[in-house]
Design a protein around this motif. Structure first.
Motif, PDB file in Angstrom:
ATOM      1  N   LEU A  76      50.656  25.045  81.355  1.00  0.00           N
ATOM      2  CA  LEU A  76      51.070  26.230  80.597  1.00  0.00           C
ATOM      3  C   LEU A  76      52.111  25.821  79.570  1.00  0.00           C
ATOM      4  N   GLU A  77      51.850  26.144  78.312  1.00  0.00           N
ATOM      5  CA  GLU A  77      52.725  25.716  77.221  1.00  0.00           C
ATOM      6  C   GLU A  77      52.965  26.907  76.294  1.00  0.00           C
ATOM      7  N   LYS A  78      54.235  27.183  76.053  1.00  0.00           N
ATOM      8  CA  LYS A  78      54.521  28.400  75.261  1.00  0.00           C
ATOM      9  C   LYS A  78      54.195  28.245  73.774  1.00  0.00           C
ATOM     10  N   GLY A  79      54.168  27.010  73.300  1.00  0.00           N
ATOM     11  CA  GLY A  79      53.875  26.790  71.879  1.00  0.00           C
ATOM     12  C   GLY A  79      52.606  25.979  71.698  1.00  0.00           C
ATOM     13  N   LEU A  80      52.704  25.013  70.772  1.00  0.00           N
ATOM     14  CA  LEU A  80      51.518  24.213  70.472  1.00  0.00           C
ATOM     15  C   LEU A  80      51.564  22.848  71.129  1.00  0.00           C
ATOM     16  N   GLY A  81      52.611  22.605  71.916  1.00  0.00           N
ATOM     17  CA  GLY A  81      52.696  21.346  72.653  1.00  0.00           C
ATOM     18  C   GLY A  81      53.389  20.243  71.876  1.00  0.00           C
ATOM     19  N   GLY A  82      53.696  19.172  72.579  1.00  0.00           N
ATOM     20  CA  GLY A  82      54.315  18.003  71.940  1.00  0.00           C
ATOM     21  C   GLY A  82      55.803  17.894  72.190  1.00  0.00           C
ATOM     22  N   GLY A  83      56.452  19.035  72.391  1.00  0.00           N
ATOM     23  CA  GLY A  83      57.890  19.015  72.683  1.00  0.00           C
ATOM     24  C   GLY A  83      58.707  18.451  71.543  1.00  0.00           C
ATOM     25  N   LEU A  84      59.923  18.040  71.866  1.00  0.00           N
ATOM     26  CA  LEU A  84      60.844  17.570  70.821  1.00  0.00           C
ATOM     27  C   LEU A  84      60.399  16.249  70.199  1.00  0.00           C
ATOM     28  N   ALA A  85      59.572  15.479  70.894  1.00  0.00           N
ATOM     29  CA  ALA A  85      59.101  14.203  70.321  1.00  0.00           C
ATOM     30  C   ALA A  85      58.329  14.454  69.020  1.00  0.00           C
ATOM     31  N   ASN A  86      57.745  15.631  68.916  1.00  0.00           N
ATOM     32  CA  ASN A  86      57.007  16.016  67.710  1.00  0.00           C
ATOM     33  C   ASN A  86      57.793  15.815  66.430  1.00  0.00           C
ATOM     34  N   VAL A  87      59.106  16.018  66.507  1.00  0.00           N
ATOM     35  CA  VAL A  87      59.886  16.002  65.270  1.00  0.00           C
ATOM     36  C   VAL A  87      60.536  14.648  65.013  1.00  0.00           C
TER      37      VAL A  87
ATOM     38  N   ASN B 219      59.518   2.288  69.846  1.00  0.00           N
ATOM     39  CA  ASN B 219      59.723   1.633  71.150  1.00  0.00           C
ATOM     40  C   ASN B 219      58.761   2.136  72.215  1.00  0.00           C
ATOM     41  N   PHE B 220      57.640   2.679  71.776  1.00  0.00           N
ATOM     42  CA  PHE B 220      56.609   3.078  72.741  1.00  0.00           C
ATOM     43  C   PHE B 220      55.569   1.965  72.735  1.00  0.00           C
ATOM     44  N   PRO B 221      55.508   1.185  73.830  1.00  0.00           N
ATOM     45  CA  PRO B 221      54.658  -0.019  73.813  1.00  0.00           C
ATOM     46  C   PRO B 221      53.217   0.287  73.400  1.00  0.00           C
ATOM     47  N   GLY B 222      52.688  -0.595  72.595  1.00  0.00           N
ATOM     48  CA  GLY B 222      51.325  -0.405  72.114  1.00  0.00           C
ATOM     49  C   GLY B 222      51.291   0.178  70.710  1.00  0.00           C
ATOM     50  N   PHE B 223      52.407   0.770  70.316  1.00  0.00           N
ATOM     51  CA  PHE B 223      52.507   1.338  68.963  1.00  0.00           C
ATOM     52  C   PHE B 223      53.766   0.765  68.313  1.00  0.00           C
ATOM     53  N   GLU B 224      53.584  -0.155  67.386  1.00  0.00           N
ATOM     54  CA  GLU B 224      54.785  -0.753  66.782  1.00  0.00           C
ATOM     55  C   GLU B 224      55.588   0.282  66.025  1.00  0.00           C
ATOM     56  N   SER B 225      54.896   1.194  65.397  1.00  0.00           N
ATOM     57  CA  SER B 225      55.570   2.297  64.708  1.00  0.00           C
ATOM     58  C   SER B 225      54.585   3.456  64.584  1.00  0.00           C
ATOM     59  N   ILE B 226      55.008   4.602  65.061  1.00  0.00           N
ATOM     60  CA  ILE B 226      54.132   5.779  65.003  1.00  0.00           C
ATOM     61  C   ILE B 226      55.025   7.009  64.885  1.00  0.00           C
ATOM     62  N   SER B 227      54.578   8.033  64.191  1.00  0.00           N
ATOM     63  CA  SER B 227      55.408   9.246  64.126  1.00  0.00           C
ATOM     64  C   SER B 227      55.269   9.980  65.460  1.00  0.00           C
ATOM     65  N   GLY B 228      56.309  10.719  65.815  1.00  0.00           N
ATOM     66  CA  GLY B 228      56.283  11.471  67.067  1.00  0.00           C
ATOM     67  C   GLY B 228      55.089  12.414  67.102  1.00  0.00           C
ATOM     68  N   MET B 229      54.818  13.032  65.952  1.00  0.00           N
ATOM     69  CA  MET B 229      53.719  14.003  65.912  1.00  0.00           C
ATOM     70  C   MET B 229      52.373  13.331  66.192  1.00  0.00           C
ATOM     71  N   ASP B 230      52.172  12.145  65.599  1.00  0.00           N
ATOM     72  CA  ASP B 230      50.907  11.430  65.833  1.00  0.00           C
ATOM     73  C   ASP B 230      50.764  11.047  67.292  1.00  0.00           C
ATOM     74  N   LEU B 231      51.857  10.537  67.849  1.00  0.00           N
ATOM     75  CA  LEU B 231      51.798  10.098  69.252  1.00  0.00           C
ATOM     76  C   LEU B 231      51.490  11.292  70.158  1.00  0.00           C
ATOM     77  N   MET B 232      52.135  12.422  69.884  1.00  0.00           N
ATOM     78  CA  MET B 232      51.922  13.584  70.741  1.00  0.00           C
ATOM     79  C   MET B 232      50.523  14.169  70.540  1.00  0.00           C
ATOM     80  N   GLU B 233      49.996  14.073  69.334  1.00  0.00           N
ATOM     81  CA  GLU B 233      48.613  14.541  69.110  1.00  0.00           C
ATOM     82  C   GLU B 233      47.632  13.705  69.923  1.00  0.00           C
ATOM     83  N   ARG B 234      47.911  12.388  69.976  1.00  0.00           N
ATOM     84  CA  ARG B 234      47.038  11.512  70.768  1.00  0.00           C
ATOM     85  C   ARG B 234      47.112  11.875  72.241  1.00  0.00           C
ATOM     86  N   MET B 235      48.327  12.148  72.714  1.00  0.00           N
ATOM     87  CA  MET B 235      48.478  12.509  74.130  1.00  0.00           C
ATOM     88  C   MET B 235      47.791  13.844  74.419  1.00  0.00           C
TER      89      MET B 235
END
Ligand code: NAP
Length: 306
Positions: free
Chosen positions: A31-42, A48-64
């Motif tokens: 259950l999610e009150k918004g569109l998901g992703g949390g604060l990492a979105n911004v 420092n997320f292994p496997g991704f040398e550099s990725i925006s929070g929004m992209d990473l959360m979209e993948r998740m």
């Protein structure tokens, strides 16, 4: 019972918990009150997320989100209003309907801390913002201040410089940053000016922010800093009202206390991610989500899969 487990909040912890829970044979609802992703979105960039040398929070959360949606029922835009602990189950009331479940994982995260300075509330949206990634674009060619000395403040200052803000100041209340040195170095390289030992007394303006009244905490010297925008980046506070309602124990800062298996003091209630305090990194939120999901098998009559 349609669902056995409810995960509240679809950020990094919630998505990971959902993947692990469904793969362990648990009927899971998120259950999610918004569109998901949390604060990492911004977060403009995560390096420092292994496997991704550099990725925006929004992209990473979209993948998740895409990954978790393959497995679990995720109800976006459905806000949990109340949770009641009954004899052998929990009754969840949302703004749409009610659900009975046997276990809950709280992944409700945090929200931005307020500075509580005069002018802050009145000028929010008129130059006061809590998110440079969201609102920085409006300050291209302008003079801005970021308040705070943590990683987020420094990352936001770098971002503002990158998108073309003319002058960027970081105002920090102490003589030493809390942020990692790599962010400090990058900010200085990009031309961000860091002003230490500075307390922001008030934010002044009428239609828009015009200046800040500041003082040096060591000398007491007062001054004005003309800015068009101010980004308040002084950390986060836990969203803990559901935890409180359930009688879950909190620490002195309001974060949920958990044991090594992400169990709270209330049987059947687990917590994961920023709501538990600690490092508050995407990677630790994921890890906690996975542990909480697997731990919940103990109250669901499932076999712990590992
Ligand atoms: P934070 O690390 O808690 O830093 C908050 C900053 O705001 C501190 O410098 C603090 O000052 C200052 N502050 C707090 N209350 C204040 C007030 N009332 N007035 C003025 N200043 C105030 O928060 P964050 O930067 O948002 O980071 C949150 C968590 O996410 C941290 O664990 C951080 O490491 C993590 N994070 C990690 C990354 C990464 O890439 N690794 C990126 C972003 C965030 P003091 O230093 O004096 O306490």
């Amino acid at each position: 019972m349609q669902f056995e487990l409810a995960i509240i909040g679809a950020g990094a912890a919630g998505y990971t918990a959902a993947i692990y829970a469904v793969r362990s044979g648990i009927k899971t609802l998120v259950l999610e009150k918004g569109l998901g992703g949390g604060l990492a979105n911004v977060s403009p960039k995560i390096e420092n997320f292994p496997g991704f040398e550099s990725i925006s929070g929004m992209d990473l959360m979209e993948r998740m989100k895409k990954h978790a949606s393959k497995y679990a029922d995720i109800h976006f835009n459905e806000e949990v209003k109340k949770i009641e602990k009954l004899k052998d189950k929990f009754k969840i009331t949302t703004d749409k309907k009610t659900y009975d479940v046997k276990a809950i994982i709280l992944c409700t995260g945090t929200h931005y801390r307020k500075l509580n300075a005069p002018g802050e509330m009145e000028l929010t949206g008129k130059g006061v913002s809590y998110c440079a990634t969201c609102d920085g674009f409006f300050f291209k060619g302008k003079k801005v201040a970021v308040i705070g000395g943590g990683n987020t403040a420094l990352i936001e200052s770098i971002f503002l410089k990158q998108i073309g803000s003319k002058e960027v100041y970081v105002l920090h209340r102490r003589n030493r940053l809390r942020a990692e040195n790599s962010y400090k170095d990058e900010a200085i390289d990009k031309g961000v000016k860091i002003i230490y030992n500075t307390h922001v007394e008030s934010i002044k303006g009428d239609q828009n922010v015009k200046f800040l009244e500041i003082h040096n905490v060591n000398t007491g010297e007062k001054s004005k800093l003309n800015v068009d925008g101010v980004f308040i980046s002084i950390g986060e506070e836990p969203i803990n009202f559901l935890a409180k309602e359930l009688g879950v124990a909190l620490d002195e800062k309001g974060f949920v206390k958990v044991d090594i298996k992400q169990r709270t003091n209330v049987k059947g209630v687990y917590a994961a991610g920023d709501i538990t305090g600690g490092l508050r990194q995407v990677i630790t939120a994921c890890a906690e989500g996975a542990i909480a999901a697997l731990s919940s098998t103990e109250v669901l009559g499932k076999q712990y899969p590992y």
